[in-house]
Design an enzyme around this catalytic site. Structure first.
Site, PDB file in Angstrom:
ATOM      1  N   HIS A 185       1.679   4.615  -2.785  1.00 48.21           N
ATOM      2  CA  HIS A 185       1.811   6.025  -2.595  1.00 48.21           C
ATOM      3  C   HIS A 185       3.184   6.414  -2.938  1.00 48.21           C
ATOM      4  O   HIS A 185       3.466   7.497  -3.496  1.00 48.21           O
ATOM      5  CB  HIS A 185       1.659   6.372  -1.143  1.00 48.21           C
ATOM      6  CG  HIS A 185       0.340   6.223  -0.356  1.00 48.21           C
ATOM      7  ND1 HIS A 185      -0.717   7.144  -1.033  1.00 48.21           N
ATOM      8  CD2 HIS A 185      -0.133   5.587   0.452  1.00 48.21           C
ATOM      9  CE1 HIS A 185      -1.904   6.809  -0.345  1.00 48.21           C
ATOM     10  NE2 HIS A 185      -1.542   6.104   0.671  1.00 48.21           N
ATOM     11  N   HIS A 208       0.657  -1.022  -0.076  1.00 45.08           N
ATOM     12  CA  HIS A 208       0.112  -0.083   0.183  1.00 45.08           C
ATOM     13  C   HIS A 208       0.929   1.013   0.122  1.00 45.08           C
ATOM     14  O   HIS A 208       0.812   2.181  -0.836  1.00 45.08           O
ATOM     15  CB  HIS A 208      -0.687  -0.041   1.199  1.00 45.08           C
ATOM     16  CG  HIS A 208      -1.757   1.255   1.330  1.00 45.08           C
ATOM     17  ND1 HIS A 208      -3.219   1.046   1.072  1.00 45.08           N
ATOM     18  CD2 HIS A 208      -1.804   2.593   1.857  1.00 45.08           C
ATOM     19  CE1 HIS A 208      -3.681   2.350   1.184  1.00 45.08           C
ATOM     20  NE2 HIS A 208      -2.715   3.112   1.813  1.00 45.08           N
ATOM     21  N   GLU A 209       1.986   1.306   1.021  1.00 46.30           N
ATOM     22  CA  GLU A 209       2.717   2.478   1.143  1.00 46.30           C
ATOM     23  C   GLU A 209       3.635   2.591  -0.338  1.00 46.30           C
ATOM     24  O   GLU A 209       3.838   3.800  -0.779  1.00 46.30           O
ATOM     25  CB  GLU A 209       3.542   2.707   2.405  1.00 46.30           C
ATOM     26  CG  GLU A 209       2.594   2.604   3.640  1.00 46.30           C
ATOM     27  CD  GLU A 209       1.687   3.686   3.649  1.00 46.30           C
ATOM     28  OE1 GLU A 209       1.957   4.874   3.244  1.00 46.30           O
ATOM     29  OE2 GLU A 209       0.543   3.582   4.272  1.00 46.30           O
ATOM     30  N   GLU A 228      -4.475   8.159  -2.690  1.00 45.78           N
ATOM     31  CA  GLU A 228      -5.152   6.735  -2.061  1.00 45.78           C
ATOM     32  C   GLU A 228      -5.481   5.525  -3.315  1.00 45.78           C
ATOM     33  O   GLU A 228      -5.097   4.434  -3.205  1.00 45.78           O
ATOM     34  CB  GLU A 228      -6.454   7.020  -1.281  1.00 45.78           C
ATOM     35  CG  GLU A 228      -6.705   5.782  -0.693  1.00 45.78           C
ATOM     36  CD  GLU A 228      -5.815   5.427   0.565  1.00 45.78           C
ATOM     37  OE1 GLU A 228      -4.855   6.080   0.758  1.00 45.78           O
ATOM     38  OE2 GLU A 228      -5.684   4.339   1.211  1.00 45.78           O
TER      39      GLU A 228
END
Ligand code: ZN
Length: 505
Positions: A263, A259-260, A289
């Site tokens: 980003h 997830h990170e 997001e």
């Protein structure tokens, strides 16, 4: 003599340097700083942020922007337009209000921590009331087209309106609630094998290998541990990630890291010509997001992905996962279960948690809901949407820190990002018909290249809505997400209701 755009860039570069220095100190605060550094660090950050704010609101910048406005290259034109908007917003909110909000949220955070510990909402209520009042003042200072919530939403999701969010969420809710009900009636897949202890180092090493394969560039980044995972950029050449590890639940660190990295890859992909300017950032929280959700869910929780990585995972953890079938693993990491806590929610129930928060904060701001009635409204909403009633406020209305930070208008961006991810991925499957086969081969370059071209490189030069429309030919709508959920989870659970044809908003 400097040209007007060079003079503007020099000036904006100093603001960017101050903000990057503050971000570096914040990163250190969350990763390596000893507890004794707390008070001095708060002071250092406040000094740097105030200096950056002073430069941003100084009349000298207004003049530089006016002079550079006549430049005819498109990049300078975008830089002037976006910076003018930042300056206007920064100048609209009076310094006294900014200070009151900082003070109010510092006190609210303390009260919120106590309220959680003792499970007494009443401890937090007066602080929330104060922050709502201050947010109403802030909305009035900023101005809005229809209602105060528009002004706050626009801070996090520029150009988005309350009416659009409400419309999109209505179609989303109409389809998701019956889907969740249908799933909740069925047996949950066994995921006991995900709860075996795996060493922290080995979990981190696996996450590192995978995100490097995805395209996260470690020569321009790093991965560290923190209590709450985040990503942060000090320049396009230094974009860092953090994760946290649960030794007895592998998905926490793995999907957190992916997830990170989503980003992080967004910010690593911004055009280098935008570095050290206000354009070198994600265009909105929702679009940011969308990048993390796309890699975490559409890629990282897909069958194709695990057809490549499950054998690797088994090799790394032969004792824990050597005897597990790939299909059982796939079902376990995609288990749907209505739960009380947003941050632990699966991708089907997650948007419902967010919609509830949007409705409640919208009603609080408009004073159609009183702070005293908030816990009951929360519990009733949870029962309606997810069929679960929190036994305590700690597991209900007190679970998230956002309202204690004074952030109203922030929550919707989590669900907007989920919808944007699905809309983008649907287009990617159309534009790159072999994308699934590439993912199954561990080749993510075509996918990353698509995102780089359509989204990343633009930074803040275009709004999220403009990027979505250019990339997919449509504004934000819920249909791609609902079709994705139906196709994926219809294969895992029986008799899911067909997704409603959600109108484009
Ligand atoms: Zn995120």
């Amino acid at each position: 003599m400097e040209t007007p755009d060079a003079a503007l860039r020099t000036y904006l570069g100093r603001i960017a340097d101050l903000n990057a220095a503050a971000a570096t100190l914040e990163w250190d605060q969350e990763t390596y700083m000893p507890p004794g550094g707390q008070a001095a660090r708060a002071q250092q950050l406040s000094t740097l942020r105030a200096m950056a704010h002073d430069l941003l609101t100084d009349h000298a910048l207004v003049e530089l922007l006016d002079t550079a406005a006549s430049a005819d290259d498109p990049l300078t034109a975008d830089l002037v337009r976006v910076t003018q908007r930042d300056v206007e917003k920064a100048r609209q909110v009076p310094t006294t209000l900014v200070q009151e909000m900082a003070q109010g949220s510092a006190e609210a955070k303390e009260a919120w921590r106590k309220a959680r510990e003792t499970d007494t909402f009443a401890t937090f209520a007066p602080h929330l009331q104060r922050l709502l009042d201050l947010n109403r003042q802030k909305a009035e200072a900023l101005g809005y087209p229809d209602e105060p919530y528009d002004a706050l939403l626009d801070i996090y999701e520029p150009g988005m309106t309350t009416a659009t969010v409400a419309d999109v969420f209505t179609s989303l809710r109409a389809a998701l609630v019956p889907t969740v009900e249908a799933i909740a009636d069925q047996p949950t897949p066994d995921d006991a094998f995900l709860h075996q202890p795996l060493s922290e180092d080995a979990q981190l090493a696996f996450g590192r290998t995978v995100v490097e394969d995805l395209g996260y560039d470690f020569s321009r980044g790093r991965l560290d541990l923190s209590t709450h995972p985040f990503s942060t950029a000090f320049s396009i050449g230094d974009v860092r990630l953090t994760t946290r590890v649960a030794e007895d639940f592998f998905p926490t660190s793995f999907f957190g890291t992916v997830h990170e990295a989503g980003h992080g890859m967004y910010e690593q992909g911004i055009d280098e010509a935008l570095d050290r300017t206000p354009l070198a950032d994600g265009t909105s929280l929702g679009m940011h997001e969308s990048q993390s959700r796309l890699w975490e869910n559409h890629v990282g929780r897909s069958r194709a992905f695990w057809s490549h990585y499950f054998p690797v995972l088994q090799q790394r953890f032969p004792d824990a996962l050597g005897g597990t079938a790939r299909d059982a693993f796939y079902r376990a990491i995609n288990k749907v279960e209505p739960s009380l806590i947003r941050v632990e929610a699966d991708e089907v129930t997650y948007p419902l948690h967010v919609m509830l928060r949007f409705e409640l904060e919208h009603a609080l701001l408009n004073e159609t809901l009183a702070v005293a009635d908030l816990p009951e409204a929360w519990n009733a909403g949870m029962e309606d949407y997810l069929g679960r009633r929190p036994p305590t406020d700690r597991e209900g209305v007190l679970q998230d820190i956002h309202w204690a930070l004074g952030a109203i208008g922030y929550f919707p961006t989590y669900a907007l990002g989920t919808l944007m991810a699905a809309q983008l991925f649907q287009q990617i499957e159309h534009d790159l018909p072999d994308v699934e086969a590439h993912i199954a081969n561990g080749d993510f370059a075509p996918l990353l290249e698509w995102l780089r071209t359509k989204i990343h490189r633009w930074g803040r030069r275009r709004t999220a809505q403009e990027l979505l429309e250019d990339a997919t030919g449509a504004g934000l709508h819920a249909a791609p997400f609902l079709h994705y959920i139906h196709a994926k989870y219809g294969a895992l659970y029986d008799d899911l209701p067909a997704p409603e044809a959600a109108p484009a908003a």
